[in-house]
Write an enzyme that holds these catalytic residues in place. Structure first.
Site, PDB file in Angstrom:
ATOM      1  CE  LYS A 159      69.726  56.944  67.398  1.00  0.00           C
ATOM      2  NZ  LYS A 159      69.270  56.420  68.602  1.00  0.00           N
ATOM      3  CE  LYS A 203      65.704  50.140  66.052  1.00  0.00           C
ATOM      4  NZ  LYS A 203      65.525  49.873  67.458  1.00  0.00           N
ATOM      5  CE  LYS A 255      70.635  50.818  73.933  1.00  0.00           C
ATOM      6  NZ  LYS A 255      69.327  50.559  73.323  1.00  0.00           N
TER       7      LYS A 255
HETATM    8  P1  ATP Z   1      69.498  51.206  69.124  1.00  0.00           P
HETATM    9  O1  ATP Z   1      70.770  51.541  68.415  1.00  0.00           O
HETATM   10  O2  ATP Z   1      69.443  49.802  69.651  1.00  0.00           O
HETATM   11  O3  ATP Z   1      68.259  51.623  68.399  1.00  0.00           O
HETATM   12  P2  ATP Z   1      69.843  53.538  70.766  1.00  0.00           P
HETATM   13  O4  ATP Z   1      71.284  53.732  71.091  1.00  0.00           O
HETATM   14  O5  ATP Z   1      69.242  54.431  69.734  1.00  0.00           O
HETATM   15  O6  ATP Z   1      69.532  52.020  70.446  1.00  0.00           O
HETATM   16  P3  ATP Z   1      67.600  53.528  72.575  1.00  0.00           P
HETATM   17  O7  ATP Z   1      67.410  52.377  73.510  1.00  0.00           O
HETATM   18  O8  ATP Z   1      66.754  53.567  71.345  1.00  0.00           O
HETATM   19  O9  ATP Z   1      69.107  53.669  72.146  1.00  0.00           O
HETATM   20  O10 ATP Z   1      67.438  54.889  73.353  1.00  0.00           O
HETATM   21  C1  ATP Z   1      67.472  55.068  74.736  1.00  0.00           C
HETATM   22  C2  ATP Z   1      67.412  56.541  75.056  1.00  0.00           C
HETATM   23  O11 ATP Z   1      68.647  57.158  74.696  1.00  0.00           O
HETATM   24  C3  ATP Z   1      66.330  57.311  74.295  1.00  0.00           C
HETATM   25  O12 ATP Z   1      65.784  58.288  75.156  1.00  0.00           O
HETATM   26  C4  ATP Z   1      67.073  57.942  73.177  1.00  0.00           C
HETATM   27  O13 ATP Z   1      66.441  59.113  72.700  1.00  0.00           O
HETATM   28  C5  ATP Z   1      68.404  58.265  73.836  1.00  0.00           C
HETATM   29  N1  ATP Z   1      69.485  58.305  72.856  1.00  0.00           N
HETATM   30  C6  ATP Z   1      69.889  57.280  72.060  1.00  0.00           C
HETATM   31  N2  ATP Z   1      70.931  57.657  71.300  1.00  0.00           N
HETATM   32  C7  ATP Z   1      71.179  58.959  71.605  1.00  0.00           C
HETATM   33  C8  ATP Z   1      72.144  59.919  71.142  1.00  0.00           C
HETATM   34  N3  ATP Z   1      73.043  59.603  70.224  1.00  0.00           N
HETATM   35  N4  ATP Z   1      72.118  61.145  71.684  1.00  0.00           N
HETATM   36  C9  ATP Z   1      71.218  61.477  72.630  1.00  0.00           C
HETATM   37  N5  ATP Z   1      70.290  60.622  73.106  1.00  0.00           N
HETATM   38  C10 ATP Z   1      70.258  59.381  72.604  1.00  0.00           C
END
Ligand code: ATP
Ligand code: LTN
Length: 331
Positions: free
Chosen positions: A195, A113, A198
């Protein structure tokens, strides 16, 4: 005997993807009967990167409606907004004094980040794991169901719990990450070794829970794969392996079953089937979320009763902590 406690949260920082659903929320639903569950909207974490205030407020409510639409039952678990329970910030302060700058600066998410938001490397971004540790430790949680990317943060929470307990006497339950196979790491449809996230800038890389059926099917059709046209998982075929993973997670079948089903079929038919399996699950969730969002009074009641429950549990732990560290409790 008291039930074991589960804690988890998601940030209201964007549209949720099927990665968030499979890695986190879907597993939360499965646990609500067996455990004492606290599930929050992590809005204090979200502001570690710039957010538009009006959008943050709207997304907070949308996320609560989504929790409910995915099947979380407010009678069984405490659903609340992190900033409504002041003990999170209070415990975070105490934990800050036993967390080391060195260990926080080594966190993968902090490094990622900081690179992505080079103009805004604020203290909160670095302190993110300590606030997350405060979330978890306040409720004496035993298990923390998250996707694989959050494992490192739960480990910091464990380290801080152990460090505090050693210094001040037994105070916190030492939590464990709960990373279930199948949906723990859903990858990007455009770069299948990364991965799905969002906050990815390319909308075709992620399937959002708000995507309609046509969009879902179109995105899967465009998903990056190799060209050998054999539906089989393997390390050198990350695109197809990811799609098979998604299919199995949504259909509830094993890899072998899925490979058997698509033996002899080309990628076109397979991608369509994956898209349909996803759309069949998320379309009804969207309708339910929309219905709930129209009833702001109900959502307000759910959050109020969730925050009351969370507040009571959090206060108990925080008084214990204040006593242990020697804070004067005069009035
Ligand atoms: P950002 O892109 O804003 O960092 P993010 O998509 O990584 O967000 P988070 O809010 O950080 O989402 O994560 C919410 C939950 O979803 C956490 O438990 C995280 O481990 C899970 N998660 C996020 N992305 C994935 C993925 N691609 N596969 C499985 N679990 C995920
Ligand atoms: N950092 C988490 C969200 C989060 C969380 C938590 C998860 C905030 N506090 C406590 C588990 C337990 C994320 O998913 N990005």
């Amino acid at each position: 005997m008291d039930k074991k406690v589960i804690y988890s949260a998601v940030q209201p920082s964007g549209n949720l993807t099927i990665g968030n659903y499979l890695g986190a929320i879907r597993n939360w639903v499965r646990m609500q009967d067996e455990y004492d569950c606290f599930y929050a909207v992590a809005n204090m974490h979200a502001i570690t990167v710039k957010q538009d205030p009006a959008e943050l407020r709207r997304r907070t409510l949308e996320l609560v409606a989504l929790y409910l639409a995915c099947g979380l039952d407010p009678e069984k678990c405490a659903l609340y907004v992190q900033s409504n329970v002041p003990q999170h910030a209070e415990l975070c302060w105490v934990l800050n004094t036993i967390a080391y700058v060195g260990e926080l600066s080594r966190m993968t998410q902090f490094k990622d980040k900081s690179q992505k938001h080079a103009e805004n490397i604020n203290m909160g971004l670095m302190d993110y794991p300590v606030l997350m540790a405060a979330d978890i430790l306040l409720y004496q949680a035993q298990y923390v169901p998250v996707g694989a990317d959050q494992k490192q943060h739960v480990e910091i929470a464990r380290d801080l719990a152990i460090r505090f307990n050693n210094r001040f006497g037994d105070t916190f339950t030492v939590p464990e990450p709960l990373i279930l196979k199948g949906g723990a790491k859903i990858c990007s449809l455009q770069e299948p070794t990364k991965k799905m996230s969002k906050s990815d800038e390319n909308p075709n890389a992620s399937i959002y829970l708000t995507d309609d059926r046509d969009t879902v099917i179109r995105k899967f059709k465009r998903a990056v794969t190799d060209s050998d046209n054999v539906v089989k998982a393997s390390e050198d075929k990350p695109g197809i392996t990811n799609l098979l993973n998604i299919y199995c997670a949504f259909k509830g079948c094993s890899l072998e079953e899925a490979e058997g089903e698509f033996a002899g079929m080309g990628y076109g038919d397979f991608k369509l089937a994956v898209g349909e399996s996803v759309a069949d699950v998320i379309t009804p969730v969207q309708a339910e979320q929309k219905r709930l969002l129209a009833d702001k009074t109900y959502l307000g009641e759910v959050l109020k009763s969730g925050a009351d429950r969370a507040y009571k549990a959090a206060r108990r732990t925080l008084s214990k902590v204040y006593r242990k560290v020697g804070f004067y409790e005069g009035n």
